[in-house]
Scaffold this motif. Structure first.
Motif, PDB file in Angstrom:
ATOM      1  N   UNK A  25     -17.281  13.432  -3.318  1.00 44.41           N
ATOM      2  CA  UNK A  25     -15.875  13.817  -3.169  1.00 44.41           C
ATOM      3  C   UNK A  25     -15.013  12.567  -3.058  1.00 44.41           C
ATOM      4  N   UNK A  26     -15.432  11.634  -2.219  1.00 45.91           N
ATOM      5  CA  UNK A  26     -14.648  10.401  -2.050  1.00 45.91           C
ATOM      6  C   UNK A  26     -14.595   9.593  -3.351  1.00 45.91           C
ATOM      7  N   UNK A  27     -15.673   9.598  -4.113  1.00 46.83           N
ATOM      8  CA  UNK A  27     -15.683   8.905  -5.404  1.00 46.83           C
ATOM      9  C   UNK A  27     -14.696   9.577  -6.363  1.00 46.83           C
ATOM     10  N   UNK A  28     -14.669  10.899  -6.365  1.00 49.85           N
ATOM     11  CA  UNK A  28     -13.726  11.630  -7.215  1.00 49.85           C
ATOM     12  C   UNK A  28     -12.284  11.328  -6.819  1.00 49.85           C
ATOM     13  N   UNK A  29     -12.029  11.156  -5.517  1.00 49.03           N
ATOM     14  CA  UNK A  29     -10.678  10.854  -5.043  1.00 49.03           C
ATOM     15  C   UNK A  29     -10.215   9.461  -5.466  1.00 49.03           C
ATOM     16  N   UNK A  30     -11.128   8.633  -5.899  1.00 50.13           N
ATOM     17  CA  UNK A  30     -10.739   7.317  -6.423  1.00 50.13           C
ATOM     18  C   UNK A  30     -10.041   7.441  -7.782  1.00 50.13           C
ATOM     19  N   UNK A  31     -10.058   8.631  -8.355  1.00 48.87           N
ATOM     20  CA  UNK A  31      -9.351   8.894  -9.614  1.00 48.87           C
ATOM     21  C   UNK A  31      -7.977   9.505  -9.384  1.00 48.87           C
ATOM     22  N   UNK A  32      -7.589   9.664  -8.103  1.00 50.65           N
ATOM     23  CA  UNK A  32      -6.284  10.220  -7.752  1.00 50.65           C
ATOM     24  C   UNK A  32      -5.412   9.079  -7.248  1.00 50.65           C
ATOM     25  N   UNK A  33      -4.356   8.776  -8.007  1.00 47.87           N
ATOM     26  CA  UNK A  33      -3.512   7.626  -7.687  1.00 47.87           C
ATOM     27  C   UNK A  33      -2.191   8.038  -7.060  1.00 47.87           C
ATOM     28  N   UNK A  34      -1.770   7.267  -6.069  1.00 47.97           N
ATOM     29  CA  UNK A  34      -0.448   7.446  -5.483  1.00 47.97           C
ATOM     30  C   UNK A  34       0.559   6.960  -6.525  1.00 47.97           C
ATOM     31  N   UNK A  35       1.506   7.794  -6.930  1.00 50.84           N
ATOM     32  CA  UNK A  35       2.431   7.400  -7.997  1.00 50.84           C
ATOM     33  C   UNK A  35       3.393   6.282  -7.606  1.00 50.84           C
ATOM     34  N   UNK A  36       3.617   6.095  -6.320  1.00 49.44           N
ATOM     35  CA  UNK A  36       4.565   5.066  -5.883  1.00 49.44           C
ATOM     36  C   UNK A  36       3.969   3.670  -5.930  1.00 49.44           C
ATOM     37  N   UNK A  37       2.669   3.539  -5.639  1.00 48.17           N
ATOM     38  CA  UNK A  37       2.069   2.199  -5.546  1.00 48.17           C
ATOM     39  C   UNK A  37       0.919   1.980  -6.529  1.00 48.17           C
ATOM     40  N   UNK A  38       0.569   3.001  -7.303  1.00 49.62           N
ATOM     41  CA  UNK A  38      -0.481   2.909  -8.336  1.00 49.62           C
ATOM     42  C   UNK A  38      -1.827   2.431  -7.790  1.00 49.62           C
ATOM     43  N   UNK A  40      -5.384   4.100  -5.782  1.00 45.89           N
ATOM     44  CA  UNK A  40      -5.968   5.419  -5.516  1.00 45.89           C
ATOM     45  C   UNK A  40      -5.924   5.749  -4.024  1.00 45.89           C
ATOM     46  N   UNK A  41      -5.899   7.054  -3.732  1.00 46.73           N
ATOM     47  CA  UNK A  41      -5.704   7.516  -2.361  1.00 46.73           C
ATOM     48  C   UNK A  41      -6.866   7.159  -1.442  1.00 46.73           C
ATOM     49  N   UNK A  42      -8.058   7.020  -1.995  1.00 49.57           N
ATOM     50  CA  UNK A  42      -9.227   6.631  -1.181  1.00 49.57           C
ATOM     51  C   UNK A  42      -9.087   5.185  -0.713  1.00 49.57           C
ATOM     52  N   UNK A  43      -8.800   4.280  -1.648  1.00 50.46           N
ATOM     53  CA  UNK A  43      -8.681   2.866  -1.285  1.00 50.46           C
ATOM     54  C   UNK A  43      -7.447   2.579  -0.435  1.00 50.46           C
ATOM     55  N   UNK A  44      -6.426   3.418  -0.542  1.00 49.04           N
ATOM     56  CA  UNK A  44      -5.241   3.267   0.303  1.00 49.04           C
ATOM     57  C   UNK A  44      -5.507   3.672   1.749  1.00 49.04           C
ATOM     58  N   UNK A  45      -6.614   4.370   1.980  1.00 49.79           N
ATOM     59  CA  UNK A  45      -6.935   4.819   3.338  1.00 49.79           C
ATOM     60  C   UNK A  45      -6.220   6.094   3.739  1.00 49.79           C
ATOM     61  N   UNK A  46      -5.799   6.880   2.754  1.00 52.65           N
ATOM     62  CA  UNK A  46      -5.069   8.107   3.044  1.00 52.65           C
ATOM     63  C   UNK A  46      -5.983   9.294   3.339  1.00 52.65           C
ATOM     64  N   UNK A  47      -7.279   9.147   3.089  1.00 50.37           N
ATOM     65  CA  UNK A  47      -8.233  10.228   3.313  1.00 50.37           C
ATOM     66  C   UNK A  47      -8.863  10.039   4.688  1.00 50.37           C
ATOM     67  N   UNK A  48      -8.666  11.018   5.560  1.00 44.95           N
ATOM     68  CA  UNK A  48      -9.189  10.930   6.930  1.00 44.95           C
ATOM     69  C   UNK A  48     -10.505  11.664   7.127  1.00 44.95           C
ATOM     70  N   UNK A  49     -10.757  12.653   6.301  1.00 40.26           N
ATOM     71  CA  UNK A  49     -11.997  13.387   6.475  1.00 40.26           C
ATOM     72  C   UNK A  49     -12.301  14.280   5.296  1.00 40.26           C
ATOM     73  N   UNK A  50     -13.595  14.526   5.091  1.00 42.03           N
ATOM     74  CA  UNK A  50     -14.070  15.430   4.052  1.00 42.03           C
ATOM     75  C   UNK A  50     -15.084  16.357   4.703  1.00 42.03           C
TER      76      UNK A  50
END
Length: 64
Positions: A25-38, A40-50
């Motif tokens: 799941x976390x690997x898949x979230x690396x394909x989801x990018x924040x449009x403001x800073x380009x 991914x949401x995983x590397x930005x630290x926006x994911x708190x739990x799965x």
């Protein structure tokens, strides 16, 4: 403030998977990018739990 997204996988969409892991799941979230800073949401630290229960995946996250 955090939000939760819950995804329910159907038998068809889960086809071929024996068990979904948090790492997948976390690997898949690396394909989801924040449009403001380009970044991914995983590397930005926006994911708190799965949480995974069978074919239900719940992601706890925050917004930028």
């Amino acid at each position: 403030m955090t939000s939760r997204i819950t995804v329910f996988l159907t038998a068809e969409s889960a086809k071929g998977y024996t068990m979904i892991t948090e790492e997948q799941v976390r690997q898949a979230l690396r394909n989801v990018y924040d449009p403001e800073v380009s970044i991914n949401v995983q590397d930005l630290g926006l994911i708190y739990g799965v949480e995974i229960e069978g074919t239900t995946v719940t992601v706890t996250h925050t917004l930028t």
